[in-house]
Design an enzyme around this catalytic site. Sequence first.
Site, PDB file in Angstrom:
ATOM      1  N   MET A  30      17.400 -12.310  16.654  1.00  0.00           N
ATOM      2  CA  MET A  30      16.700 -13.438  16.433  1.00  0.00           C
ATOM      3  C   MET A  30      17.239 -14.511  16.105  1.00  0.00           C
ATOM      4  O   MET A  30      16.929 -15.962  15.410  1.00  0.00           O
ATOM      5  CB  MET A  30      15.306 -13.264  15.774  1.00  0.00           C
ATOM      6  CG  MET A  30      14.994 -11.673  16.115  1.00  0.00           C
ATOM      7  SD  MET A  30      12.756 -12.008  15.728  1.00  0.00           S
ATOM      8  CE  MET A  30      13.741 -11.733  13.636  1.00  0.00           C
ATOM      9  N   GLY A  31      18.297 -14.878  16.472  1.00  0.00           N
ATOM     10  CA  GLY A  31      19.536 -16.226  16.617  1.00  0.00           C
ATOM     11  C   GLY A  31      20.046 -16.368  14.705  1.00  0.00           C
ATOM     12  O   GLY A  31      19.742 -15.162  13.916  1.00  0.00           O
ATOM     13  N   ALA A  32      20.269 -17.260  14.231  1.00  0.00           N
ATOM     14  CA  ALA A  32      20.419 -17.141  13.515  1.00  0.00           C
ATOM     15  C   ALA A  32      21.952 -16.551  13.063  1.00  0.00           C
ATOM     16  O   ALA A  32      22.131 -15.736  12.312  1.00  0.00           O
ATOM     17  CB  ALA A  32      19.886 -17.355  12.260  1.00  0.00           C
ATOM     18  N   HIS A  34      25.373 -14.282  12.111  1.00  0.00           N
ATOM     19  CA  HIS A  34      25.826 -13.487  10.531  1.00  0.00           C
ATOM     20  C   HIS A  34      27.470 -12.754  11.551  1.00  0.00           C
ATOM     21  O   HIS A  34      26.431 -12.243  12.736  1.00  0.00           O
ATOM     22  CB  HIS A  34      25.648 -13.738  10.013  1.00  0.00           C
ATOM     23  CG  HIS A  34      24.658 -12.446   9.820  1.00  0.00           C
ATOM     24  ND1 HIS A  34      25.176 -11.114  10.056  1.00  0.00           N
ATOM     25  CD2 HIS A  34      22.759 -12.592   9.597  1.00  0.00           C
ATOM     26  CE1 HIS A  34      24.394 -10.432  10.050  1.00  0.00           C
ATOM     27  NE2 HIS A  34      22.740 -11.046   9.731  1.00  0.00           N
ATOM     28  N   GLY A  36      27.447  -9.822  10.729  1.00  0.00           N
ATOM     29  CA  GLY A  36      27.179  -8.848  10.542  1.00  0.00           C
ATOM     30  C   GLY A  36      26.311  -8.842  12.600  1.00  0.00           C
ATOM     31  O   GLY A  36      26.654  -7.755  13.447  1.00  0.00           O
ATOM     32  N   HIS A  37      26.091  -9.581  13.489  1.00  0.00           N
ATOM     33  CA  HIS A  37      25.384  -9.703  14.934  1.00  0.00           C
ATOM     34  C   HIS A  37      26.701  -9.304  16.045  1.00  0.00           C
ATOM     35  O   HIS A  37      26.757  -9.158  16.728  1.00  0.00           O
ATOM     36  CB  HIS A  37      24.967 -10.935  15.154  1.00  0.00           C
ATOM     37  CG  HIS A  37      23.320 -11.315  14.340  1.00  0.00           C
ATOM     38  ND1 HIS A  37      23.149 -11.751  13.471  1.00  0.00           N
ATOM     39  CD2 HIS A  37      22.542 -10.526  14.749  1.00  0.00           C
ATOM     40  CE1 HIS A  37      20.952 -12.228  12.853  1.00  0.00           C
ATOM     41  NE2 HIS A  37      21.085 -11.011  13.511  1.00  0.00           N
ATOM     42  N   GLU A 148      22.502  -1.040  11.223  1.00  0.00           N
ATOM     43  CA  GLU A 148      21.956  -0.477  10.027  1.00  0.00           C
ATOM     44  C   GLU A 148      21.320  -0.891   8.833  1.00  0.00           C
ATOM     45  O   GLU A 148      20.226  -0.010   8.260  1.00  0.00           O
ATOM     46  CB  GLU A 148      22.830   1.142   9.724  1.00  0.00           C
ATOM     47  CG  GLU A 148      23.486   1.771  10.911  1.00  0.00           C
ATOM     48  CD  GLU A 148      23.790   2.774  10.678  1.00  0.00           C
ATOM     49  OE1 GLU A 148      25.342   2.181   9.297  1.00  0.00           O
ATOM     50  OE2 GLU A 148      25.093   3.714  11.045  1.00  0.00           O
ATOM     51  N   ARG A 187      18.708 -14.152   6.650  1.00  0.00           N
ATOM     52  CA  ARG A 187      17.163 -15.015   5.382  1.00  0.00           C
ATOM     53  C   ARG A 187      18.039 -15.185   4.289  1.00  0.00           C
ATOM     54  O   ARG A 187      17.290 -16.302   3.447  1.00  0.00           O
ATOM     55  CB  ARG A 187      16.122 -13.921   5.272  1.00  0.00           C
ATOM     56  CG  ARG A 187      15.119 -13.980   5.715  1.00  0.00           C
ATOM     57  CD  ARG A 187      13.752 -12.340   6.125  1.00  0.00           C
ATOM     58  NE  ARG A 187      12.967 -12.700   6.656  1.00  0.00           N
ATOM     59  CZ  ARG A 187      12.916 -11.583   7.934  1.00  0.00           C
ATOM     60  NH1 ARG A 187      13.846 -10.502   7.918  1.00  0.00           N
ATOM     61  NH2 ARG A 187      11.746 -12.213   8.224  1.00  0.00           N
TER      62      ARG A 187
HETATM   63  O1  PAF Z   1      16.742  -6.712  14.056  1.00  0.00           O
HETATM   64  C1  PAF Z   1      16.243  -8.411  15.049  1.00  0.00           C
HETATM   65  O2  PAF Z   1      16.982  -8.844  14.583  1.00  0.00           O
HETATM   66  C2  PAF Z   1      14.726  -7.492  15.366  1.00  0.00           C
HETATM   67  O3  PAF Z   1      13.891  -7.324  15.109  1.00  0.00           O
HETATM   68  C3  PAF Z   1      14.918  -6.840  17.025  1.00  0.00           C
HETATM   69  C4  PAF Z   1      15.168  -5.915  17.192  1.00  0.00           C
HETATM   70  C5  PAF Z   1      16.379  -9.003  17.665  1.00  0.00           C
HETATM   71  C6  PAF Z   1      13.499  -7.815  17.685  1.00  0.00           C
HETATM   72  O4  PAF Z   1      13.076  -8.939  17.756  1.00  0.00           O
END
Ligand code: PAF
Length: 280
Positions: A30-32, A34, A36-37, A148, A187
Amino acid sequence: MKLLKTVSELQFVLAEKRQKHGTIGFVPTMGALHPGHLALVRQAVAENDVVVVSIFVNPTQFNDKNDLLHYPRTLEADCEQLKDTGATIVFAPSVEEIYPEPDTRRFDFGNLATVMEGKFRPGHFNGVAQVVSRLFDIVKPDRAYFGEKDFQQLAIIRAMVKQLDFPVEIISHPIVREANGLAMSSRNTRLSPELRKNAVEISRILFESQKKKNQLSIPALKQEVIDRVNAVAGLETEYFEIIDGDSLQIVNDWNDSPFIVGCIAVHAGEVRLIDNVFFR
Ligand code: PAF
């Protein structure tokens, strides 16, 4: 790296890539973004020929309209961070692209969805299943990567993949933490400096609780964690559950399961944070 905003553009580019018989790795976000992504993206890049990262703040998974309104939207900065990960495509669609018609599907995940997040965020996992299934239909990935930190989401997505028979391998990545232990989350940017400092206590208390496995009963340990978190200024525990890591059902004895996980949700001022630790 290409930034694409429509389903038709994305499918055109992917059809071309697929012809070259490469595997497609997919990181829905969902963007933003960090670190972790970025760890998910790097793993996807290492394991696939083409990597799609989606950035879409999915309205159907927010049961709190205020949370949706304040969810950080930082597409330009996100693309900047993705530039040197090796990701192939950033897919950043509008709500209309993902939901040309309102999605009225209702999923049934049984007991997986009635505990923890499911109990406190009614409808949340139905929305997650709607968007992830829609994205899987669009991207048709060979592998999809999830963190996780959202431990229950991972279980729901695995169940959804089974129910809808998606030919995709779901790969999980351990929680990425700041040096002080705080679990990385989009967040966290909404925390005041003081709350950010105090929120570090959540992981500290969880790590200490890991060491008390077998010393305290599960109910006693649960209560201790809740009391300690609530004693930190600005923090209030919404739930702390000690569960079986596969069924997500609450366990009352350390011998009840070989894979026990402690999952917590905490309000830090206006911001809701989650974290978890494994009791192996
Ligand atoms: O974990 C998230 O960021 C969201 O729940 C996901 C899996 C991208 C679905 O909108």
